[in-house]
Design a protein around this motif. Structure first.
Motif, PDB file in Angstrom:
ATOM      1  N   PHE A  87       0.582  -1.547   0.452  1.00 24.69           N
ATOM      2  CA  PHE A  87       0.489   0.048  -0.090  1.00 24.69           C
ATOM      3  C   PHE A  87       0.611   1.616  -0.144  1.00 24.69           C
ATOM      4  CE2 PHE A  87      -2.149   3.388   2.422  1.00 24.69           C
ATOM      5  CZ  PHE A  87      -3.338   3.581   2.085  1.00 24.69           C
ATOM      6  N   ALA A  88       2.201   1.445   0.796  1.00 21.56           N
ATOM      7  CA  ALA A  88       2.681   2.289   0.798  1.00 21.56           C
ATOM      8  C   ALA A  88       3.057   2.743  -0.053  1.00 21.56           C
ATOM      9  CB  ALA A  88       3.757   2.318   2.218  1.00 21.56           C
ATOM     10  N   ARG A  89       4.253   1.527  -1.459  1.00 23.38           N
ATOM     11  CA  ARG A  89       4.298   2.300  -2.709  1.00 23.38           C
ATOM     12  C   ARG A  89       3.704   2.533  -3.227  1.00 23.38           C
ATOM     13  NH1 ARG A  89       6.634  -3.690  -2.748  1.00 23.38           N
ATOM     14  NH2 ARG A  89       4.708  -3.661  -3.683  1.00 23.38           N
ATOM     15  N   ASP A  90       2.190   2.143  -2.971  1.00 22.76           N
ATOM     16  CA  ASP A  90       1.612   2.220  -4.660  1.00 22.76           C
ATOM     17  C   ASP A  90       1.222   3.636  -4.214  1.00 22.76           C
ATOM     18  OD1 ASP A  90       1.600   0.039  -5.424  1.00 22.76           O
ATOM     19  OD2 ASP A  90      -0.271  -0.770  -4.469  1.00 22.76           O
ATOM     20  N   PHE A  91       1.318   4.519  -3.084  1.00 22.73           N
ATOM     21  CA  PHE A  91       1.012   5.467  -2.207  1.00 22.73           C
ATOM     22  C   PHE A  91       1.950   6.736  -2.559  1.00 22.73           C
ATOM     23  CE2 PHE A  91       0.585   8.429   1.860  1.00 22.73           C
ATOM     24  CZ  PHE A  91      -0.312   9.900   0.097  1.00 22.73           C
ATOM     25  N   VAL A  92       3.276   6.084  -2.375  1.00 24.94           N
ATOM     26  CA  VAL A  92       4.140   6.826  -2.707  1.00 24.94           C
ATOM     27  C   VAL A  92       4.661   7.041  -4.509  1.00 24.94           C
ATOM     28  CG1 VAL A  92       6.220   7.600  -2.886  1.00 24.94           C
ATOM     29  CG2 VAL A  92       5.566   6.332  -1.015  1.00 24.94           C
ATOM     30  N   VAL A  93       3.751   6.408  -5.151  1.00 24.55           N
ATOM     31  CA  VAL A  93       4.331   6.535  -6.813  1.00 24.55           C
ATOM     32  C   VAL A  93       2.628   6.941  -7.586  1.00 24.55           C
ATOM     33  CG1 VAL A  93       4.299   5.015  -8.925  1.00 24.55           C
ATOM     34  CG2 VAL A  93       5.265   4.223  -6.964  1.00 24.55           C
ATOM     35  N   LEU A 151       3.744  10.914  -5.993  1.00 29.70           N
ATOM     36  CA  LEU A 151       4.531  11.462  -6.633  1.00 29.70           C
ATOM     37  C   LEU A 151       4.903  12.024  -8.050  1.00 29.70           C
ATOM     38  CD1 LEU A 151       7.696  10.066  -4.328  1.00 29.70           C
ATOM     39  CD2 LEU A 151       6.915  11.776  -4.160  1.00 29.70           C
ATOM     40  N   SER A 152       3.608  11.429  -8.516  1.00 29.63           N
ATOM     41  CA  SER A 152       3.490  11.187  -9.673  1.00 29.63           C
ATOM     42  C   SER A 152       2.191  11.940  -9.705  1.00 29.63           C
ATOM     43  CB  SER A 152       3.160  10.221 -10.531  1.00 29.63           C
ATOM     44  OG  SER A 152       2.191   9.220  -9.878  1.00 29.63           O
ATOM     45  N   ALA A 153       1.366  12.569  -9.287  1.00 27.88           N
ATOM     46  CA  ALA A 153       0.057  13.198  -9.359  1.00 27.88           C
ATOM     47  C   ALA A 153       0.117  14.483  -9.599  1.00 27.88           C
ATOM     48  CB  ALA A 153      -0.704  13.010  -8.362  1.00 27.88           C
ATOM     49  N   SER A 154      -0.278  15.311 -10.415  1.00 32.00           N
ATOM     50  CA  SER A 154      -0.535  16.941 -10.580  1.00 32.00           C
ATOM     51  C   SER A 154      -1.888  17.192 -10.354  1.00 32.00           C
ATOM     52  CB  SER A 154      -0.859  16.734 -12.159  1.00 32.00           C
ATOM     53  OG  SER A 154      -2.359  15.780 -13.004  1.00 32.00           O
ATOM     54  N   ALA A 155      -2.565  18.422 -10.322  1.00 34.58           N
ATOM     55  CA  ALA A 155      -3.126  19.489 -10.071  1.00 34.58           C
ATOM     56  C   ALA A 155      -4.665  18.244  -9.886  1.00 34.58           C
ATOM     57  CB  ALA A 155      -3.168  20.692 -10.662  1.00 34.58           C
ATOM     58  N   ASN A 156      -5.053  18.521 -10.800  1.00 38.82           N
ATOM     59  CA  ASN A 156      -6.262  17.749 -11.388  1.00 38.82           C
ATOM     60  C   ASN A 156      -6.318  16.422 -11.134  1.00 38.82           C
ATOM     61  OD1 ASN A 156      -4.741  16.606 -12.565  1.00 38.82           O
ATOM     62  ND2 ASN A 156      -6.162  17.209 -14.783  1.00 38.82           N
ATOM     63  N   GLN A 157      -5.446  15.477 -10.451  1.00 35.02           N
ATOM     64  CA  GLN A 157      -5.444  13.942 -10.088  1.00 35.02           C
ATOM     65  C   GLN A 157      -6.203  14.117  -7.900  1.00 35.02           C
ATOM     66  OE1 GLN A 157      -2.343  12.162 -11.434  1.00 35.02           O
ATOM     67  NE2 GLN A 157      -3.352  10.990 -12.760  1.00 35.02           N
ATOM     68  N   GLN A 158      -7.113  15.005  -7.542  1.00 30.57           N
ATOM     69  CA  GLN A 158      -6.664  15.117  -5.640  1.00 30.57           C
ATOM     70  C   GLN A 158      -7.430  13.642  -5.432  1.00 30.57           C
ATOM     71  OE1 GLN A 158      -5.970  17.217  -3.824  1.00 30.57           O
ATOM     72  NE2 GLN A 158      -4.986  18.507  -4.298  1.00 30.57           N
ATOM     73  N   ASP A 159      -8.370  13.645  -6.338  1.00 30.14           N
ATOM     74  CA  ASP A 159      -9.206  12.552  -6.219  1.00 30.14           C
ATOM     75  C   ASP A 159      -8.843  10.978  -6.172  1.00 30.14           C
ATOM     76  OD1 ASP A 159     -11.627  13.972  -5.914  1.00 30.14           O
ATOM     77  OD2 ASP A 159     -12.319  13.379  -8.225  1.00 30.14           O
ATOM     78  N   GLU A 160      -7.539  10.557  -6.420  1.00 30.77           N
ATOM     79  CA  GLU A 160      -6.884   9.740  -6.461  1.00 30.77           C
ATOM     80  C   GLU A 160      -6.363   9.425  -5.041  1.00 30.77           C
ATOM     81  OE1 GLU A 160      -4.429   8.775 -10.017  1.00 30.77           O
ATOM     82  OE2 GLU A 160      -5.575   9.604 -10.985  1.00 30.77           O
ATOM     83  N   ILE A 161      -5.600  11.052  -4.399  1.00 26.03           N
ATOM     84  CA  ILE A 161      -4.288  10.515  -3.570  1.00 26.03           C
ATOM     85  C   ILE A 161      -5.536  11.120  -2.309  1.00 26.03           C
ATOM     86  CG2 ILE A 161      -3.381  11.982  -1.930  1.00 26.03           C
ATOM     87  CD1 ILE A 161      -2.361  11.716  -4.352  1.00 26.03           C
ATOM     88  N   ALA A 162      -7.453  10.913  -2.240  1.00 25.87           N
ATOM     89  CA  ALA A 162      -8.153  10.369  -1.933  1.00 25.87           C
ATOM     90  C   ALA A 162      -8.178   9.270  -1.203  1.00 25.87           C
ATOM     91  CB  ALA A 162      -9.848  11.454  -2.022  1.00 25.87           C
ATOM     92  N   GLN A 163      -7.713   8.435  -2.158  1.00 26.85           N
ATOM     93  CA  GLN A 163      -8.184   7.022  -1.911  1.00 26.85           C
ATOM     94  C   GLN A 163      -7.192   6.425  -0.983  1.00 26.85           C
ATOM     95  OE1 GLN A 163      -7.387   4.680  -5.851  1.00 26.85           O
ATOM     96  NE2 GLN A 163      -9.217   6.039  -7.235  1.00 26.85           N
ATOM     97  N   TYR A 164      -6.116   7.594  -0.791  1.00 27.43           N
ATOM     98  CA  TYR A 164      -4.958   6.421   0.466  1.00 27.43           C
ATOM     99  C   TYR A 164      -4.828   7.086   1.269  1.00 27.43           C
ATOM    100  CZ  TYR A 164      -3.033   4.008  -4.264  1.00 27.43           C
ATOM    101  OH  TYR A 164      -2.483   3.600  -5.384  1.00 27.43           O
ATOM    102  N   VAL A 165      -5.632   8.629   1.804  1.00 25.50           N
ATOM    103  CA  VAL A 165      -5.045   9.502   3.030  1.00 25.50           C
ATOM    104  C   VAL A 165      -6.069  10.580   2.715  1.00 25.50           C
ATOM    105  CG1 VAL A 165      -3.740  11.348   1.830  1.00 25.50           C
ATOM    106  CG2 VAL A 165      -3.528  10.756   4.138  1.00 25.50           C
ATOM    107  N   SER A 166      -6.691  10.505   3.883  1.00 24.62           N
ATOM    108  CA  SER A 166      -7.917  11.757   3.792  1.00 24.62           C
ATOM    109  C   SER A 166      -8.164  12.795   3.721  1.00 24.62           C
ATOM    110  CB  SER A 166      -7.800  11.824   4.948  1.00 24.62           C
ATOM    111  OG  SER A 166      -9.040  12.630   6.232  1.00 24.62           O
ATOM    112  N   SER A 167      -8.978  13.007   2.857  1.00 23.11           N
ATOM    113  CA  SER A 167      -9.617  14.268   2.012  1.00 23.11           C
ATOM    114  C   SER A 167      -9.629  15.745   3.528  1.00 23.11           C
ATOM    115  CB  SER A 167     -11.041  14.167   1.536  1.00 23.11           C
ATOM    116  OG  SER A 167     -12.067  14.140   2.863  1.00 23.11           O
ATOM    117  N   GLY A 168      -9.035  15.286   4.359  1.00 22.05           N
ATOM    118  CA  GLY A 168      -8.596  16.697   5.599  1.00 22.05           C
ATOM    119  C   GLY A 168      -6.954  17.229   5.240  1.00 22.05           C
ATOM    120  N   GLN A 169      -6.341  15.865   4.086  1.00 19.89           N
ATOM    121  CA  GLN A 169      -4.775  16.795   4.688  1.00 19.89           C
ATOM    122  C   GLN A 169      -4.461  17.650   3.407  1.00 19.89           C
ATOM    123  OE1 GLN A 169      -2.473  14.931   6.128  1.00 19.89           O
ATOM    124  NE2 GLN A 169      -3.907  13.297   6.680  1.00 19.89           N
ATOM    125  N   GLN A 170      -4.727  18.610   3.839  1.00 18.06           N
ATOM    126  CA  GLN A 170      -3.985  19.768   3.038  1.00 18.06           C
ATOM    127  C   GLN A 170      -2.904  19.511   1.836  1.00 18.06           C
ATOM    128  OE1 GLN A 170      -3.287  23.283   4.997  1.00 18.06           O
ATOM    129  NE2 GLN A 170      -4.939  23.842   6.331  1.00 18.06           N
TER     130      GLN A 170
END
Length: 360
Positions: free
Chosen positions: A74-80, A83-102
Motif C-alpha cells: 500500500f505504501a509503495r503504491d501511495f508514494v508512486v 509523487l506522480s500526481a498532478s493538480a487535477n488528480q486530488q481524487d486519486e490521493i483521497a483513495q490513500y489518505v484522508s481528504s482533510g489533508q491539505q
C-alpha cells in the motif's frame, strides 16, 4: 524473713507475667508467618495448574508478516501515485489518505520509476489495529526518465556529495516514509509521505579467516578446482565435493573461466592440519562478453579419506566469535602469501566486540 519471702513471691509473679507476654507475642508472630506461608503456597500451587502465557506461534508470525506485506504494498503504491500526481488528480490521493489533508499538487506530475520497499517497522499494535512506518525509495524526476545504467554512469563520473554517503542510496533515488494503519485487511495512510534520508551505512564485522593460502596449498588447489567446475561447467564437480552434498552447479554455466584471487582460512596451516575448515574464497570470473566483477564464496570443507572436499557453500562468511565491529577504515582482509610456508595475517587496528544477544 516475711519481707524477703514477699519480695521473692512478687519477683516470681513478674517473671511469669513476662513469660506469658512473650509467649503471646511469639504466637502472634507464628500465626502471621503461617498465614503468609499459606497464601504464598496457595499461589505457588495455583501457578502449577495455571496455563503459561502464550508465546509467538507460527500462525501469529505468519499473520504479522502478512500485515507487513499489506502495509508495504500500500505504501509503495501511495508514494508512486502521490509523487506522480498532478493538480487535477486530488481524487486519486483521497483513495490513500484522508481528504482533510491539505494537499498541494504540481500542475504536471513528476516521473517516478523503480519503487522499492526499503524498510518497514510496526510502531503501534492492539487487537484491532496496527500502525506501520514504511520507507519507500524511488527514482524521481530526471533520474526516473534516464535508464538506471545511464544514471549510474553519470553519478560515478561526478563528485561524491553528502547525499550519496549511504551505500544503499542508488543514483538519483529518493526516500519517503509513510505511516500506514492496518486493520481487518484494510489499509489507510495516516499522513502524506515525508521525504527522509537514505538508510545509513552499517557496521563492518571482522572476519574469522585472516590467513591467506597460496594456490599450491591443499585449500588453494581444492577451492580453485571446485569453483572452476561450479561456475564454468568444466570438470567433474563431484570430485571436489563430499557425497550427497547437494551442491548443484548453475545451469547454464554463467562464466567461461575463473581466476582464483584469494583463499583465506582460519587456520594458518591451509589444509596441512585439522579435519574441518571454514574458507572464504574470491574469484575473478570471465563471461562470454568479457570480464565480470569479483565474486566471494564462503565454503565449509572437511577432510575425507585423506583429501579435502567441499561440504557446503555457506550463506555467511566465517565471523569472529563474539561478533566484532571494525572501527574506522582498518584493513581486515588477508594478504597474498609470498611462499607456501609464509602466512601474512592482518587484523583490524581497532575493533569493538558486540555482546551476545540476550533472550527476554
Amino acid at each position: 524473713m516475711r519481707t524477703g519471702l514477699g519480695r521473692s513471691a512478687d519477683s516470681g509473679d513478674e517473671l511469669l507475667r513476662r513469660m506469658a507476654a512473650r509467649r503471646r507475642r511469639d504466637n502472634v508472630v507464628v500465626a502471621v508467618l503461617a498465614v503468609l506461608a499459606i497464601l504464598g503456597g496457595g499461589h505457588t500451587i495455583l501457578g502449577w495448574f495455571a496455563t503459561p502465557p502464550r508465546g509467538p506461534s507460527d500462525d501469529t508470525t505468519t499473520k504479522i508478516l502478512g500485515r507487513s506485506e499489506l502495509a508495504e504494498s500500500f505504501a509503495r503504491d501511495f508514494v508512486v501515485t502521490y509523487l506522480s500526481a498532478s493538480a487535477n488528480q486530488q481524487d486519486e490521493i483521497a483513495q490513500y489518505v484522508s481528504s482533510g489533508q491539505q494537499v498541494t499538487l504540481p500542475a504536471t506530475g513528476r516521473q517516478v520509476a523503480d519503487p522499492a520497499v526499503v524498510f518497514a517497522e510496526r510502531e503501534v499494535s492492539n487487537p484491532q489495529l496496527e500502525v506501520w512506518a514504511v520507507t519507500i525509495s524511488a527514482r524521481v524526476g530526471k533520474a526516473a526518465a534516464a535508464p538506471a545504467s545511464t544514471a549510474a554512469t553519470s553519478s560515478s563520473s561526478g563528485t561524491t556529495s553528502a547525499a550519496s554517503k549511504s551505500a544503499s542510496a542508488g543514483p538519483g533515488r529518493q526516500y519517503y516514509r509513510v505511516a500506514v494503519s492496518v486493520g481487518a485487511g484494510r489499509v489507510r495512510a495516516l499522513t502524506l509521505p515525508a521525504a527522509v534520508d537514505a538508510p545509513g551505512r552499517g557496521s563492518d564485522l571482522a572476519l574469522a579467516n585472516q590467513n591467506s593460502c597460496n594456490a599450491d596449498s591443499p585449500f588453494g588447489q581444492v577451492v580453485s578446482g571446485f569453483l572452476t567446475a561450479y561456475l564454468t561447467g568444466s570438470g567433474d564437480l563431484s570430485r571436489y565435493t563430499v557425497p550427497n552434498s547437494g551442491i548443484v552447479a548453475p545451469t547454464p554455466a554463467p562464466f567461461v573461466s575463473v581466476e582464483t584471487a584469494m583463499v583465506a582460512a582460519e587456520n594458518s596451516g591451509c589444509g596441512t592440519s585439522g579435519a574441518t575448515a571454514r574458507i572464504l574464497a574470491t574469484v575473478n570470473p570471465k563471461a562470454t562478453d568479457g570480464a565480470a566483477p569479483t565474486l566471494a564464496y564462503p565454503l565449509t570443507m572437511v577432510l575425507s579419506a585423506g583429501k579435502w572436499q567441499v561440504q557446503s557453500i555457506d550463506p555467511l562468511p566465517p565471523l569472529r566469535n563474539p561478533l566484532t565491529v571494525v572501527v574506522g577504515d582498518a584493513t581486515q582482509g588477508p594478504q597474498v602469501q609470498s611462499s607456501p610456508s609464509s602466512v601474512v595475517t592482518t587484523a583490524p587496528s581497532s575493533a569493538v566486540q558486540v555482546p551476545p544477544a540476550k533472550q527476554n
